[in-house]
Structure formats: structure tokens, C-alpha cells
Design an enzyme around this catalytic site. Structure first.
Site, PDB file in Angstrom:
ATOM      1  N   GLU A   9       0.882  -1.312   0.110  1.00 22.07           N
ATOM      2  CA  GLU A   9      -0.094  -0.096   0.109  1.00 22.07           C
ATOM      3  C   GLU A   9       0.708   1.179  -0.088  1.00 22.07           C
ATOM      4  O   GLU A   9       2.055   1.091   0.296  1.00 22.07           O
ATOM      5  CB  GLU A   9      -0.874  -0.130   1.313  1.00 22.07           C
ATOM      6  CG  GLU A   9      -0.204  -0.090   2.394  1.00 22.07           C
ATOM      7  CD  GLU A   9      -1.180  -0.348   3.609  1.00 22.07           C
ATOM      8  OE1 GLU A   9      -1.507   0.668   4.482  1.00 22.07           O
ATOM      9  OE2 GLU A   9      -1.675  -1.426   3.769  1.00 22.07           O
ATOM     10  N   LYS A  44       2.762   4.240   1.073  1.00 25.79           N
ATOM     11  CA  LYS A  44       3.345   4.999   2.335  1.00 25.79           C
ATOM     12  C   LYS A  44       3.117   6.665   2.171  1.00 25.79           C
ATOM     13  O   LYS A  44       3.722   7.159   1.405  1.00 25.79           O
ATOM     14  CB  LYS A  44       4.873   5.013   2.335  1.00 25.79           C
ATOM     15  CG  LYS A  44       5.411   5.385   3.832  1.00 25.79           C
ATOM     16  CD  LYS A  44       6.783   4.792   3.865  1.00 25.79           C
ATOM     17  CE  LYS A  44       7.449   5.332   5.310  1.00 25.79           C
ATOM     18  NZ  LYS A  44       7.256   6.392   5.793  1.00 25.79           N
ATOM     19  N   ASP A  97       3.115  10.522   3.076  1.00 28.65           N
ATOM     20  CA  ASP A  97       4.032  11.222   3.684  1.00 28.65           C
ATOM     21  C   ASP A  97       3.273  12.323   4.356  1.00 28.65           C
ATOM     22  O   ASP A  97       3.213  13.479   3.800  1.00 28.65           O
ATOM     23  CB  ASP A  97       4.966  12.043   2.592  1.00 28.65           C
ATOM     24  CG  ASP A  97       6.163  12.367   3.052  1.00 28.65           C
ATOM     25  OD1 ASP A  97       6.493  12.333   4.437  1.00 28.65           O
ATOM     26  OD2 ASP A  97       6.914  13.088   2.346  1.00 28.65           O
ATOM     27  N   TYR A 127      -5.209   3.416   7.857  1.00 24.43           N
ATOM     28  CA  TYR A 127      -4.473   2.053   7.394  1.00 24.43           C
ATOM     29  C   TYR A 127      -4.353   0.791   8.470  1.00 24.43           C
ATOM     30  O   TYR A 127      -3.868  -0.077   7.997  1.00 24.43           O
ATOM     31  CB  TYR A 127      -3.152   2.234   6.633  1.00 24.43           C
ATOM     32  CG  TYR A 127      -2.237   3.024   7.369  1.00 24.43           C
ATOM     33  CD1 TYR A 127      -1.724   2.864   8.538  1.00 24.43           C
ATOM     34  CD2 TYR A 127      -2.152   4.475   6.893  1.00 24.43           C
ATOM     35  CE1 TYR A 127      -0.863   3.586   9.289  1.00 24.43           C
ATOM     36  CE2 TYR A 127      -1.263   5.356   7.405  1.00 24.43           C
ATOM     37  CZ  TYR A 127      -0.764   4.800   8.710  1.00 24.43           C
ATOM     38  OH  TYR A 127       0.405   5.473   9.420  1.00 24.43           O
ATOM     39  N   LYS A 143      11.215   2.560   0.234  1.00 26.39           N
ATOM     40  CA  LYS A 143      11.200   3.908  -0.107  1.00 26.39           C
ATOM     41  C   LYS A 143      11.795   4.075  -1.804  1.00 26.39           C
ATOM     42  O   LYS A 143      12.692   3.486  -1.862  1.00 26.39           O
ATOM     43  CB  LYS A 143      12.290   4.723   0.792  1.00 26.39           C
ATOM     44  CG  LYS A 143      11.863   4.361   2.429  1.00 26.39           C
ATOM     45  CD  LYS A 143      11.033   5.774   2.802  1.00 26.39           C
ATOM     46  CE  LYS A 143      11.607   6.409   3.741  1.00 26.39           C
ATOM     47  NZ  LYS A 143      11.572   7.602   4.096  1.00 26.39           N
ATOM     48  N   CYS A 197      33.522  39.488  -4.475  1.00 28.70           N
ATOM     49  CA  CYS A 197      32.558  39.168  -3.602  1.00 28.70           C
ATOM     50  C   CYS A 197      31.274  40.012  -3.777  1.00 28.70           C
ATOM     51  O   CYS A 197      31.565  41.238  -4.146  1.00 28.70           O
ATOM     52  CB  CYS A 197      32.949  39.414  -1.948  1.00 28.70           C
ATOM     53  SG  CYS A 197      31.713  39.589  -0.898  1.00 28.70           S
ATOM     54  N   CYS A 232      30.798  42.733  -0.850  1.00 21.38           N
ATOM     55  CA  CYS A 232      31.679  43.748  -0.280  1.00 21.38           C
ATOM     56  C   CYS A 232      32.467  44.188  -1.511  1.00 21.38           C
ATOM     57  O   CYS A 232      33.155  45.161  -1.149  1.00 21.38           O
ATOM     58  CB  CYS A 232      32.284  43.457   0.776  1.00 21.38           C
ATOM     59  SG  CYS A 232      33.549  42.263   0.497  1.00 21.38           S
ATOM     60  N   CYS A 250      35.863  35.200  -0.090  1.00 29.48           N
ATOM     61  CA  CYS A 250      36.075  36.582  -0.127  1.00 29.48           C
ATOM     62  C   CYS A 250      36.984  36.817   1.158  1.00 29.48           C
ATOM     63  O   CYS A 250      36.832  36.424   2.110  1.00 29.48           O
ATOM     64  CB  CYS A 250      34.681  37.281   0.320  1.00 29.48           C
ATOM     65  SG  CYS A 250      34.660  39.009   1.066  1.00 29.48           S
ATOM     66  N   CYS A 286      33.580  41.766   5.812  1.00 28.05           N
ATOM     67  CA  CYS A 286      32.414  41.455   4.672  1.00 28.05           C
ATOM     68  C   CYS A 286      30.991  41.396   5.427  1.00 28.05           C
ATOM     69  O   CYS A 286      30.940  40.606   6.149  1.00 28.05           O
ATOM     70  CB  CYS A 286      32.543  40.422   3.622  1.00 28.05           C
ATOM     71  SG  CYS A 286      31.261  40.176   2.762  1.00 28.05           S
TER      72      CYS A 286
HETATM   73  S1  IVH Z   1       1.719   1.184   9.055  1.00 25.24           S
HETATM   74  C1  IVH Z   1       3.236  -0.821  12.979  1.00 25.24           C
HETATM   75  N1  IVH Z   1       1.151   1.979   6.545  1.00 25.24           N
HETATM   76  O1  IVH Z   1       5.051   5.672   7.846  1.00 25.24           O
HETATM   77  C2  IVH Z   1       3.065  -0.116  11.415  1.00 25.24           C
HETATM   78  N2  IVH Z   1       2.205   3.526   8.040  1.00 25.24           N
HETATM   79  O2  IVH Z   1       7.702   5.154   8.648  1.00 25.24           O
HETATM   80  C3  IVH Z   1       2.848   1.163  11.549  1.00 25.24           C
HETATM   81  N3  IVH Z   1       2.836   5.535   6.923  1.00 25.24           N
HETATM   82  O3  IVH Z   1       4.888   5.826  11.420  1.00 25.24           O
HETATM   83  C4  IVH Z   1       2.615   1.713  10.433  1.00 25.24           C
HETATM   84  N4  IVH Z   1       1.627   5.323   5.321  1.00 25.24           N
HETATM   85  O4  IVH Z   1       3.214   7.414  10.094  1.00 25.24           O
HETATM   86  C5  IVH Z   1       1.853   2.271   7.959  1.00 25.24           C
HETATM   87  N5  IVH Z   1       0.091   2.695   4.657  1.00 25.24           N
HETATM   88  C6  IVH Z   1       0.785   3.063   5.681  1.00 25.24           C
HETATM   89  C7  IVH Z   1       1.571   4.231   5.959  1.00 25.24           C
HETATM   90  C8  IVH Z   1       2.174   4.281   7.216  1.00 25.24           C
HETATM   91  C9  IVH Z   1       2.724   6.103   6.035  1.00 25.24           C
HETATM   92  C10 IVH Z   1       3.830   6.141   8.027  1.00 25.24           C
HETATM   93  C11 IVH Z   1       3.313   6.049   9.529  1.00 25.24           C
HETATM   94  C12 IVH Z   1       4.557   5.372  10.341  1.00 25.24           C
HETATM   95  C13 IVH Z   1       5.617   5.738   9.221  1.00 25.24           C
HETATM   96  C14 IVH Z   1       6.705   4.803   9.720  1.00 25.24           C
END
Ligand code: IVH
Length: 693
Positions: free
Chosen positions: A114, A116, A118, A250, A338, A432, A435, A450, A455
Site C-alpha cells: 500500500e 506510504k 508522507d 490504514y 522507499k 565578492c 563587499c 571573499c 564583509c
Molecule cells: S503502518 C506498525 N502504513 O510511516 C506499522 N504506516 O515510517 C505502523 N505511514 O509511523 C505503520 N503510510 O506514520 C503504515 N500505509 C501505511 C503508512 C504508514 C505512511 C507512516 C506512519 C509510520 C511511518 C513509518
């Protein structure tokens, strides 16, 4: 109308508004015109005004009903909120899968993939279907209770679909959906549901908000994540309500009631309860399945309304998760993959020159603003003239820039095909810009400087550096204040900071008496700092925090250091010839000597608390570490302090001599280098274990 009729009307109105909110904010399928919606809402407000007893915590009117608070109360999570281990490579992902298979040899393992998100992790508590508490992650065990702020998020239901458990039977109920005879199954609402998710600011909302801030002369936010974080920190929910925040749920915390057996079903369940969830999640079993899903998500994520920085891979079966277990910080049943730094093309409009505190002239690329990795980038460092020549970067060129998370954007290369016909190679003006002194360069160096110590740009840079967090850590001594001090001729060296009077500081533009006093208090507190901070803060060329500490391991106080010969300095571990020369030269300058005397009179601490002699003891004795990326709990200087306290050493770059790389979130090239050189990579939890914590 009778009291009973009023109550009935109120509940009908509330239910209807909830349904329209869900259709609009969660499903993105509006089910009513704006004026009609407003009429319903108005009627609800009027009714509540006339009969305050009708008002409930989950009434739609309560989204912005929260009163401003002076600080957020603390909230203990019923179950800890953990973080995730990260990886940037498919090989590491394979190793992760192997470890899980080893732990669960009997089972056929299913995984979900799923986005992640931000944003900022939050935990929500619904009791009998009503949202009662919403809190930040904090340290994982307890966070800030920001219920009032979270309630303003329009896609977040104040009450779960299906009503309260007291009114719902325990079998699935049938519910009619809005305009058809279609029948939808609504699960019973659990007596207690703690859900976890991420608050974010939508990309579009972020862009709009920044436009507005710029128009109003306010500092724009660097990226949607910071904007969301800043919004949730505001103490007045009415102001938070104006911020375009969203949320995706989630996961689960504590639940009283039945829970579906898999992640996939949990997410479907949350969705049925009216909670916003990720649009699509993938499932897979083999490494190849996961890689395919991660790559698909990498394409799909660009069309999402929110920023994502990776894919989260989770064991689908919740029972098996328990068997898999967790370390102190992160589960062993999940990992975050990541995505690498994002790149974008844009046009280089100009090259300007910045003057640093050491006089270094740094060319900066002024770019046609472009959105990359979630923030608008208009400038990128070009490092030095040699770097520009090596890459043959020219004004007017289309360039590829790269940025990962919070990391400073850099120019990767020129798109030669798009080079304008008449372009000319860039030549750095050896002067620079501030100055106008003639620039100078040491033969061995690539940086032009410089040479004028007076300055104004250098003076400002030195003051700022002295006050910076890693150095003397003087609260309030940032760029804006320092510039003002310079403009008004109040301080042109760090000694003068300690002579400032309250009235002088308070008289500066945009300076309230309170912040002026804070700054002076900060200066007062700085007098007791460790000697290495002072040495680092003086801004001696080539003397970073590490060298400052090395000097303190050899000399007990500043006077001993001032009188040290070049030979004595070179003999110190971590001090080479260039550094020794620079230190000796600096303390030989009569102006610097005079400055030291001013600081002595002001009462600054000149004694080192670092134990002399380098014979380190402790569990990390003789080991060297490189820190990269943002660690989940420790700030960089805190991590460094732990390592040093355990006898280890922190160095700046990865080499064959490095024993460990400690990687956090958004770790970049150092992590890649460590992997290439097979230097072991550890996380914060592992580091703390090694330190004996
Ligand atoms: S599960 C025990 N699912 O990423 C597992 N986290 O780097 C807990 N995050 O602290 C997290 N999307 O704030 C999970 N689909 C997702 C997420 C997610 C973003 C964040 C969350 C977590 C951090 C870890």
C-alpha cells in the site's frame, strides 16, 4: 414542535449532512447542491441554538466547535504506535521476506502493498461509533491530544457509518444508499475502535495555501508534509479548519469487537465504516509479486492527491503478524520500501553567488520553479566553480535536478539537446558580490573566498553560525534577527552579542519585547555551554563539531588551546595539517585574541568537560559511525552524543574504515555508499541496543 419532534428532526438533519459530507469528501461524488447543503446546515445550527440540549459531540456542527487551547493535553495510546523499518533496495526486501519465512516456516505468506503516505501519523478512538479522541504519534507511547484539530478534517467522520453500537444489532444491518434501491451491507460498529492513519495536505491544497501565504507576505511552507504538521500544531481549531487537510486510515490499535482476519479485509471494513482509506492496495506472495506491485504503485502514486514516499509491505494475516513479533520500535511483519530521489527538468535562469561565514563564494542555481518530491524548487546549490565546469552548466540550460524528501536539491546534469545556440560557458566572477573585494583561492582548494573578514555577509554568517543549534544553541538567533542586528550596526562580532541591551533588541523591526527577552535569556544560558560548542561556534575555518571535540580531548581549557603550537595540534587524532594551520592562524590573530577576552569578561565557560586523553572506553570503543537521514526519535546531535558517550566516534563520510552507518528516513547517498562498500547499516533501535540502552 415538541421536544421529541425536535430531537427527531435534529437527528435526521445530522444524518443527512453526514451522508453528504461522506459523498463529497470521501467518495468525491457530490450528492447535493451547495445551496441545498447550506440550507440543511443552517437549519441544524438554528435548531441547536434554540435547543442546546440537542447538541452532541458528533454533530456536524462540532467540526469547528473546539475552543482554542493553550497547550495540547497528553494522550496515552492504548497500544503503542510503532514505526517502520526502511529499505531502498529489492535485495533487502528479499532478505526481509526470508527472515519472515524463517520465523513462520509453516505458513504460506500473503503480503499487502500500500502507499506510504508522507504525512503525520495519528491515532483515533471511536467509542460506540463516536470519535472521542484523536492524538499524534508522539514518542509512540503517548502523543498530543489534538481531537479538536482532527475533527476539522472534513473527510473524517465524527461518527462511524451504521450508528452507535447501542442502536445497531450485532448482525450486519441493511442500509439504503442515497438515491437508488441498491442495498449495502453495513457492519456492526465495534464498541471501541482505535484506528491509525496519516494526516496529509493535498497537493492542490498545498499549492493554493502557499500562494495565499506568499500574497500575504508570509513564509511559504517547504512541502505538504511540513504544511500539514504546522497546521495540526495550531492551537485554534478554527484556523486548522481553513487548512486543506485530508486523512487516510490504514491500521488498527485497540479494538473491542470482532476484527477481520486480514489487512485487506481490515481496510475494506474501515471503508465500510465510512473512514477514508487508500484507493488501491495490492496483494502478493513472491518477491516478484511485490516488486511488480511496488513498481505499479510508483507510477500510480503520481496521480494521487497526496504525497507518497514509498510502499508499505505488510503481512496480510493478522494472526501470523503476532507470531512474527516486533522489535522495540518496529514490527517484523512490515517494511517500508522507499522510492529513490525524484528528478525533474527545469530551466536555469541565472547563477547567483552566496557568501558564507568563511567567505566561501557558493554559486547557486536560480531555477524556473518546478514541483519535485512534493515541494517547489526554485534554487539548487552548484557547490563551486569546478563543479559547474565539470558538468558544463550554463545559464539558459535545461537541467535535471534531483531531490529526495528534505534533502537540498542539486543539479544532476544538463540536457544538452535543449541547450540554446548562443550559450556561453559560465565563468565565476572573482569578486565578492556583497563587499566587492577581490576573491582569493588557495591552490589546493576548489573554493573561491571573499578575503575580507569585515564583509557584512561573513559577519552575518558568523553570528548565525555561533547561535546555531549545533553550536552555542542560542534561542531566537536566526537569520532574520541577525540581519537586523547587522543593518542597525548592533553587533559585528559574537562578542558584541553579549553586550546587547533589551531595549536595543526590542527596538528592532518585528521584534516583540518577549522574543527580545527570550533571545537575551538564550545568550545568558549559552554562557554555560561545553567548550567544544564555543570552539565550533567561533567559526574557525575547517573546525567542525568533530574537530572541536577532538581539540577538547587534548586541551582542558581554551587558554591551553590558544597557546598550542602547530606541532602539538597536528599530533592530535583527527587533526591534520590544514586544520592545525587554520587553528594556529586563527588564535594568532590579535583581533581574535581580543574577541576571546571579550567573551571571557562576559563570563563564558572556557573549561572543557570532555575527559582528556583519547583512551575511549565503553561498548562502542574504537568504532566509527556515520549518521544519515532522519532518525525516528533522536536528533542527529543526540545520536552523536549517545555514540560518543559509549566510546564511539562519529565521522562525516562513509569510507572503508567506517564500522557502521546509522540510517534513518530519507537517507541518501551515504546509505547507497554504505551498501556499495558493504558497510553494515543499522537503524536507531539497533544503535541504542549497541550503546547498551
Ligand atoms: S503502518 C506498525 N502504513 O510511516 C506499522 N504506516 O515510517 C505502523 N505511514 O509511523 C505503520 N503510510 O506514520 C503504515 N500505509 C501505511 C503508512 C504508514 C505512511 C507512516 C506512519 C509510520 C511511518 C513509518
Amino acid at each position: 414542535m415538541s421536544a421529541a419532534e425536535n430531537k427527531k428532526r435534529h437527528s435526521i438533519l445530522a444524518e443527512e449532512i453526514r451522508r453528504h459530507d461522506h459523498a463529497y469528501y470521501v467518495l468525491a461524488e457530490p450528492s447535493i447542491s451547495d445551496p441545498d447543503y447550506d440550507r440543511l446546515y443552517r437549519e441544524l445550527l438554528d435548531l441547536e441554538e434554540a435547543h442546546p440540549e440537542l447538541l452532541t459531540a458528533d454533530s456536524p456542527s462540532q467540526r469547528v466547535g473546539g475552543k482554542p487551547v493553550s497547550e495540547f493535553p497528553s494522550h496515552r495510546h492504548a497500544q503503542p504506535m510503532m514505526s517502520l523499518d526502511n529499505t531502498y533496495s529489492f535485495d533487502e526486501l528479499a532478505a526481509f521476506l526470508k527472515r519472515a519465512e524463517k520465523r513462520l516456516p509453516e505458513a504460506e505468506l500473503d503480503w499487502t502493498i500500500e502507499p506510504k503516505i508522507d504525512g503525520l501519523a495519528v491515532s483515533l478512538r471511536y467509542e460506540n461509533g463516536v470519535l472521542v479522541v484523536g492524538a499524534t504519534r508522539g514518542d509512540g507511547a503517548s502523543g498530543d491530544d489534538i481531537t479538536g484539530n482532527l475533527k476539522t478534517i472534513r473527510s473524517l467522520p465524527l461518527r462511524l457509518a451504521g450508528g452507535t453500537s447501542s442502536t445497531s444489532s450485532h448482525s450486519s444491518r441493511k442500509n439504503k444508499t442515497k438515491n437508488t434501491d441498491e442495498v449495502e451491507l453495513v457492519p456492526p460498529v465495534p464498541a471501541l475502535l482505535e484506528v491509525r492513519g496519516e494526516v496529509f495536505m493535498s497537493r492542490a491544497g498545498f499549492a493554493k495555501l502557499n500562494e495565499k501565504r506568499k500574497a500575504e507576505g508570509e513564509e511559504p511552507f517547504a512541502n505538504p508534509r511540513n504544511a500539514a504538521a504546522g497546521s495540526l500544531k495550531m492551537l485554534d481549531p478554527k484556523m486548522v479548519a481553513e487548512r486543506p487537510l485530508g486523512i487516510i486510515l490504514y491500521g488498527l490499535g485497540e479494538v473491542k469487537g470482532e476484527v477481520p482476519p486480514t489487512q485487506k479485509e481490515v481496510v475494506d471494513w474501515l471503508k465500510q465504516l465510512g473512514l477514508p482509506t487508500a484507493g488501491k492496495i495490492w496483494t502478493g506472495q513472491s518477491h516478484a509479486d511485490l516488486v511488480a506491485a511496488i513498481n505499479e504503485l510508483d507510477i500510480a502514486r503520481h496521480d494521487l492527491d497526496y504525497e507518497t514516499d514509498g510502499a508499505v509491505i505488510k503481512l496480510n494475516n493478522l494472526n501470523l503478524r503476532e507470531q512474527c513479533g516486533a522489535t522495540s520500535k518496529a514490527p517484523r511483519w512490515a517494511i517500508a520500501y522507499k522510492y529513490a530521489a525524484e528528478q525533474a527538468e527545469t530551466v536555469l535562469k541565472a547563477i547567483t553567488i552566496q557568501v558564507g561565514r568563511t567567505g566561501a563564494l557558493t554559486p547557486v542555481a536560480e531555477l524556473e520553479p518546478v514541483l519535485i518530491a512534493g515541494s517547489t524548487v526554485a534554487r539548487a546549490t552548484l557547490h563551486n566553480e569546478e563543479e559547474i565546469q565539470r558538468k558544463d552548466i550554463r545559464i539558459g540550460d535545461t537541467v535535471v535536478i534531483e531531490k529526495a524528501g528534505e534533502i537540498i536539491p542539486a543539479v544532476v546534469e544538463v540536457v544538452l539537446k535543449k541547450r540554446p545556440k548562443k550559450s556561453k560557458a559560465f565563468v565565476l566572477k572573482k569578486e565578492c558580490p556583497e563587499c566587492k573585494s577581490k576573491a582569493a583561492k588557495d591552490e589546493a582548494d576548489v573554493v573561491w573566498r571573499c578575503p575580507n573578514p569585515d564583509c557584512p555577509a561573513q559577519v552575518r554568517g558568523r553570528l548565525e553560525h555561533f547561535c546555531a543549534r549545533g553550536a552555542m544553541d542560542v534561542e531566537g538567533g536566526g537569520e532574520v534577527l541577525v540581519r537586523q542586528l547587522g543593518v542597525h550596526g548592533l553587533a559585528d562580532n559574537v562578542g558584541e552579542l553579549y553586550k546587547l541591551a533589551l531595549a536595543e533588541v526590542a527596538g528592532l523591526e518585528r521584534m516583540a519585547e518577549k522574543s527580545a527577552q527570550n533571545f537575551l535569556d538564550g545568550l545568558e544560558a549559552s554562557k554555560q555551554r561545553d567548550l567544544w560548542r564555543l570552539i565550533f561556534g567561533l567559526g574557525i575555518l575547517h573546525v567542525g563539531a568533530g574537530v572541536a571535540k577532538a581539540l577538547c580531548r587534548r586541551f582542558a581549557n581554551l587558554d591551553e588551546l590558544m597557546d598550542a603550537s602547530e606541532e602539538e595540534l597536528v599530533a592530535i587524532d583527527d587533526v591534520g595539517e590544514v586544520i592545525a594551520k587554520s587553528v594556529h592562524f586563527w588564535f594568532g590573530d590579535s583581533r581574535n585574541r581580543a574577541l576571546i577576552e571579550v567573551l571571557r569578561k562576559a563570563g563564558l565557560n572556557f573549561e572543557s568537560s570532555i575527559v582528556q586523553t583519547a583512551a575511549a572506553a565503553g561498548p562502542l570503543a574504537g568504532k566509527s559511525f556515520v549518521l544519515t537521514g532522519a532518525l525516528p526519535n533522536l536528533k542527529r546531535h543526540e545520536a552523536a552524543a549517545r555514540i560518543e558517550a559509549a566510546g564511539g566516534k562519529v565521522v562525516g563520510s562513509v569510507s572503508k574504515k567506517t564500522d557502521y552507518v546509522v540510517a534513518g528516513e530519507a537517507a541518501g547517498s551515504k546509505l547507497a555508499k554504505a551498501e556499495k562498500m558493504s558497510v553494515p547499516v543499522i537503524d536507531e533501535a539497533e544503535l541504542l541496543r549497541m550503546c547498551g540502552k
